[in-house]
Design a protein around this motif. Structure first.
Motif, mmCIF file in Angstrom:
data_model
loop_
_atom_site.group_PDB
_atom_site.id
_atom_site.type_symbol
_atom_site.label_atom_id
_atom_site.label_comp_id
_atom_site.label_asym_id
_atom_site.label_seq_id
_atom_site.Cartn_x
_atom_site.Cartn_y
_atom_site.Cartn_z
ATOM 1 N N ASN A 1 0.849 -1.153 -0.060
ATOM 2 C CA ASN A 1 0.055 0.095 0.087
ATOM 3 C C ASN A 1 0.856 1.435 -0.014
ATOM 4 O OD1 ASN A 1 -2.467 -1.529 -0.054
ATOM 5 N ND2 ASN A 1 -2.412 -1.470 2.107
ATOM 6 N N VAL A 2 1.884 1.256 -0.627
ATOM 7 C CA VAL A 2 2.817 2.545 -0.755
ATOM 8 C C VAL A 2 3.051 2.654 -2.154
ATOM 9 C CG1 VAL A 2 3.646 2.601 1.680
ATOM 10 C CG2 VAL A 2 4.873 1.220 0.139
ATOM 11 N N LYS A 3 2.184 2.699 -3.224
ATOM 12 C CA LYS A 3 2.870 2.884 -4.431
ATOM 13 C C LYS A 3 3.458 4.009 -5.050
ATOM 14 C CE LYS A 3 -1.700 4.777 -6.103
ATOM 15 N NZ LYS A 3 -3.185 4.595 -6.958
ATOM 16 N N TYR A 4 3.202 5.090 -4.398
ATOM 17 C CA TYR A 4 3.907 6.353 -4.666
ATOM 18 C C TYR A 4 5.419 6.345 -4.050
ATOM 19 C CZ TYR A 4 -0.612 8.038 -6.063
ATOM 20 O OH TYR A 4 -1.886 8.036 -6.767
ATOM 21 N N TYR A 5 5.696 5.725 -2.911
ATOM 22 C CA TYR A 5 6.944 5.690 -2.572
ATOM 23 C C TYR A 5 7.735 4.730 -3.256
ATOM 24 C CZ TYR A 5 5.414 8.228 1.539
ATOM 25 O OH TYR A 5 4.800 9.208 2.642
ATOM 26 N N LEU A 6 7.007 3.454 -3.553
ATOM 27 C CA LEU A 6 7.652 2.607 -4.411
ATOM 28 C C LEU A 6 7.993 3.067 -5.712
ATOM 29 C CD1 LEU A 6 8.504 -0.344 -5.077
ATOM 30 C CD2 LEU A 6 6.024 -0.757 -5.681
ATOM 31 N N GLU A 7 7.184 3.944 -6.237
ATOM 32 C CA GLU A 7 7.580 4.524 -7.651
ATOM 33 C C GLU A 7 8.862 5.369 -7.459
ATOM 34 O OE1 GLU A 7 5.205 7.438 -10.672
ATOM 35 O OE2 GLU A 7 5.104 7.787 -8.784
ATOM 36 N N GLN A 8 8.895 6.203 -6.448
ATOM 37 C CA GLN A 8 10.114 7.206 -6.099
ATOM 38 C C GLN A 8 11.226 6.123 -5.944
ATOM 39 O OE1 GLN A 8 10.963 9.569 -2.498
ATOM 40 N NE2 GLN A 8 9.852 11.074 -4.007
ATOM 41 N N CYS A 9 11.136 5.068 -5.268
ATOM 42 C CA CYS A 9 12.229 4.242 -5.043
ATOM 43 C C CYS A 9 12.832 3.569 -6.232
ATOM 44 C CB CYS A 9 11.877 3.092 -4.142
ATOM 45 S SG CYS A 9 12.918 1.829 -3.806
ATOM 46 N N LEU A 10 11.940 3.122 -7.110
ATOM 47 C CA LEU A 10 12.252 2.440 -8.478
ATOM 48 C C LEU A 10 12.813 3.777 -9.463
ATOM 49 C CD1 LEU A 10 9.167 0.443 -9.167
ATOM 50 C CD2 LEU A 10 11.354 -0.390 -8.568
ATOM 51 N N CYS A 11 12.318 4.777 -9.519
ATOM 52 C CA CYS A 11 12.931 6.011 -10.119
ATOM 53 C C CYS A 11 14.433 6.099 -9.947
ATOM 54 C CB CYS A 11 12.126 7.114 -9.943
ATOM 55 S SG CYS A 11 10.568 7.299 -10.826
ATOM 56 N N SER A 12 14.796 6.109 -8.261
ATOM 57 C CA SER A 12 16.216 6.352 -8.038
ATOM 58 C C SER A 12 17.121 5.009 -8.387
ATOM 59 C CB SER A 12 16.071 6.381 -6.486
ATOM 60 O OG SER A 12 15.771 5.358 -5.741
ATOM 61 N N LEU A 13 16.270 3.832 -8.213
ATOM 62 C CA LEU A 13 17.038 2.379 -8.415
ATOM 63 C C LEU A 13 17.412 2.428 -9.867
ATOM 64 C CD1 LEU A 13 17.841 -0.274 -7.589
ATOM 65 C CD2 LEU A 13 15.527 -1.168 -8.035
ATOM 66 N N TYR A 14 16.739 2.822 -10.832
ATOM 67 C CA TYR A 14 17.070 2.900 -12.225
ATOM 68 C C TYR A 14 18.115 3.614 -12.594
ATOM 69 C CZ TYR A 14 13.584 -0.584 -14.224
ATOM 70 O OH TYR A 14 12.499 -1.618 -14.581
ATOM 71 N N ARG A 15 18.028 4.912 -11.793
ATOM 72 C CA ARG A 15 19.241 5.747 -12.221
ATOM 73 C C ARG A 15 20.510 5.079 -11.503
ATOM 74 N NH1 ARG A 15 17.544 11.950 -10.803
ATOM 75 N NH2 ARG A 15 15.723 12.130 -11.906
ATOM 76 N N ALA A 16 20.654 4.081 -10.616
ATOM 77 C CA ALA A 16 21.765 3.719 -9.840
ATOM 78 C C ALA A 16 22.183 2.393 -10.605
ATOM 79 C CB ALA A 16 21.357 3.395 -8.552
ATOM 80 N N ILE A 17 21.325 1.752 -11.850
ATOM 81 C CA ILE A 17 21.704 0.561 -12.154
ATOM 82 C C ILE A 17 22.124 0.637 -13.567
ATOM 83 C CG2 ILE A 17 20.331 -0.638 -10.677
ATOM 84 C CD1 ILE A 17 18.314 -0.852 -12.931
ATOM 85 N N ASP A 18 22.389 1.774 -14.016
ATOM 86 C CA ASP A 18 22.979 2.117 -15.639
ATOM 87 C C ASP A 18 24.083 1.327 -15.789
ATOM 88 O OD1 ASP A 18 21.010 3.923 -16.261
ATOM 89 O OD2 ASP A 18 22.116 5.581 -15.999
ATOM 90 N N ASN A 19 25.103 1.064 -15.197
ATOM 91 C CA ASN A 19 26.286 0.366 -15.535
ATOM 92 C C ASN A 19 26.374 -1.329 -14.945
ATOM 93 O OD1 ASN A 19 27.173 2.563 -16.692
ATOM 94 N ND2 ASN A 19 28.089 3.255 -15.050
ATOM 95 N N LEU A 20 25.059 -1.470 -14.464
ATOM 96 C CA LEU A 20 25.163 -2.800 -14.062
ATOM 97 C C LEU A 20 24.069 -3.843 -14.528
ATOM 98 C CD1 LEU A 20 24.918 -1.925 -9.801
ATOM 99 C CD2 LEU A 20 26.871 -2.818 -11.232
ATOM 100 N N SER A 21 24.408 -5.297 -14.349
ATOM 101 C CA SER A 21 23.321 -5.941 -14.931
ATOM 102 C C SER A 21 22.351 -6.462 -13.705
ATOM 103 C CB SER A 21 24.041 -7.466 -15.474
ATOM 104 O OG SER A 21 23.248 -8.397 -15.839
#
Length: 402
Positions: A11-31
């Motif tokens: 039940n925290v979809k907006y926090y999860l969305e923000q978490c995923l946004c930051s996560l995608y920026r952090a995995i640019d050079n990783l598999s």
């Protein structure tokens, strides 16, 4: 596959969305693969998240199976050399994952690693590094003596207060909000103990990692943790579940404390539960304010007042959002980005009087810059808000505005 990221949502979809946004920026050079397990959320999280992040694996449970069980579901499906257990109410710096994995690659004895977590107002979260709840450490925590004697390794041992928060340290217990695990260590220890519904499973797993011959490390790489947006801290259920989890841990690992020590600790846990339940009952009965009140009301404000930094187009859409939510207070908007506003809300040319929150546009400011500014200016006491101009959602620790 280098890394599997596991996130349990409730039940925290907006926090999860923000978490995923930051996560995608952090995995640019990783598999990396990302697995989200939803414990029967009722806020339409599945449709909302999968539409915006179609490449993640989304597992929806029809009932709330608990934190440990949900994590295990995803771990069994994961393929990464490392597994990251991550809370949905966290925000990562762009460099965090690469830095942690580099450390793990260079230290084969490391079975797990945690990081420096900061709260929504920039304070250091003591749960980032912990010791085993020994008799002395537990007494220091419950009595408050651990705060009075922070350099004491015994009384301050629960939160390892003698260890510098900005150094690399071998510790006994890591927080489940960010726990990066070596797959080979996890194969030896087994998965999370599903007897823990919520709380305590991270202490138990940390203990088993050391028993398997590996070490747990605290690394001073900062992330934001809103802390508990998935759960309510001031409920009878929270107190009961937390104390029951601690009781399970001491039943399981009690041999290290001796018979008398284990009895004393378990008695203390049950006494603490009774006291906290009684305090909650009194608060409800007489309508006393609970401990975790919203920042805006703590300061005597009827509504929050925002100091906003962002691009011009973002500020325009944010004005519309605030008006739509009935927030017509005197907010202040600064057209800027991280190049033009190097000091952010710490600028000597900006008065902070009357503001309750500082809001950053995550398109104009990197997450690492936002976290750095929040931590550096923590004494100013403002709560953080992050605005996503793509989804047009403002996330704050108090509420998400859409």
């Amino acid at each position: 596959m280098k890394l599997s990221v596991v996130i349990v949502n409730y039940n925290v979809k907006y926090y999860l969305e923000q978490c995923l946004c930051s996560l995608y920026r952090a995995i640019d050079n990783l598999s990396v693969e990302i697995l989200v397990v939803d414990n029967a959320s009722m806020d339409d999280s599945e449709a909302y998240i999968t539409e915006r992040f179609p490449n993640i694996t989304y597992i929806y449970n029809r009932e709330n199976l608990g934190f440990a069980c949900a994590n295990n579901q995803a771990i069994r499906e994961s393929k990464g050399e490392y597994v990251l257990l991550l809370n949905p109410d966290t925000v990562l710096s762009e460099q965090t994952l690469e830095e942690v994995i580099l450390f793990m690659d260079a230290h084969p004895e490391a079975g797990a690693a945690g990081v420096k977590m900061i709260t929504h107002d920039g304070r250091f979260l003591r749960e980032s590094k912990r010791g085993y709840p020994t008799l002395a450490a537990t007494f220091g925590k419950l009595s408050g003596l651990g705060r009075l004697f922070p350099h004491s390794k015994s009384l301050g041992g629960y939160y390892c207060t003698a260890l510098d928060m900005d150094g690399v340290h071998q510790v006994e217990v890591l927080a489940g909000a960010f726990m990066l695990l070596r797959r080979s260590a996890l194969d030896k220890t087994g998965l999370l103990d599903e007897n823990f519904f919520m709380y305590g499973e991270d202490i138990d797993l940390s203990c088993r990692i050391e028993e398997a011959g590996y070490q747990n490390y605290y690394l001073p790489y900062p992330i934001l943790h809103y802390k508990g947006e998935s759960t309510s801290k001031d409920t009878y259920r929270h107190v009961r579940v937390f104390c029951e989890a601690m009781d399970i841990f001491f039943c399981k690992h009690g041999e290290r404390y001796g018979v008398i020590g284990r009895w004393l600790v378990r008695a203390g846990i049950h006494l603490q539960m009774c006291v906290r339940l009684f305090v909650l009952f009194v608060q409800r009965l007489f309508s006393f304010p609970v401990k975790e009140m919203k920042t805006s009301f703590q300061r005597g404000e009827r509504f929050p007042r925002f100091l906003v930094f962002g691009e011009e187009a973002t500020i325009h859409s944010l004005r519309v959002l605030l008006k739509r939510n009935g927030l017509s207070e005197k907010h202040h908007f600064v057209v800027s980005n991280e190049m033009s506003a190097v000091d952010g809300h710490g600028s000597p040319f900006i008065s902070l009087k009357g503001f309750t929150h500082v809001v950053y546009d995550c398109r104009a400011f990197s997450f690492s810059t936002i976290i750095r500014l929040l931590s550096h200016h923590r004494k100013m006491g403002l709560s953080l808000g992050i605005y996503n101009p793509e989804s047009r959602v403002l996330v704050t620790p108090d509420k998400c505005y859409i």
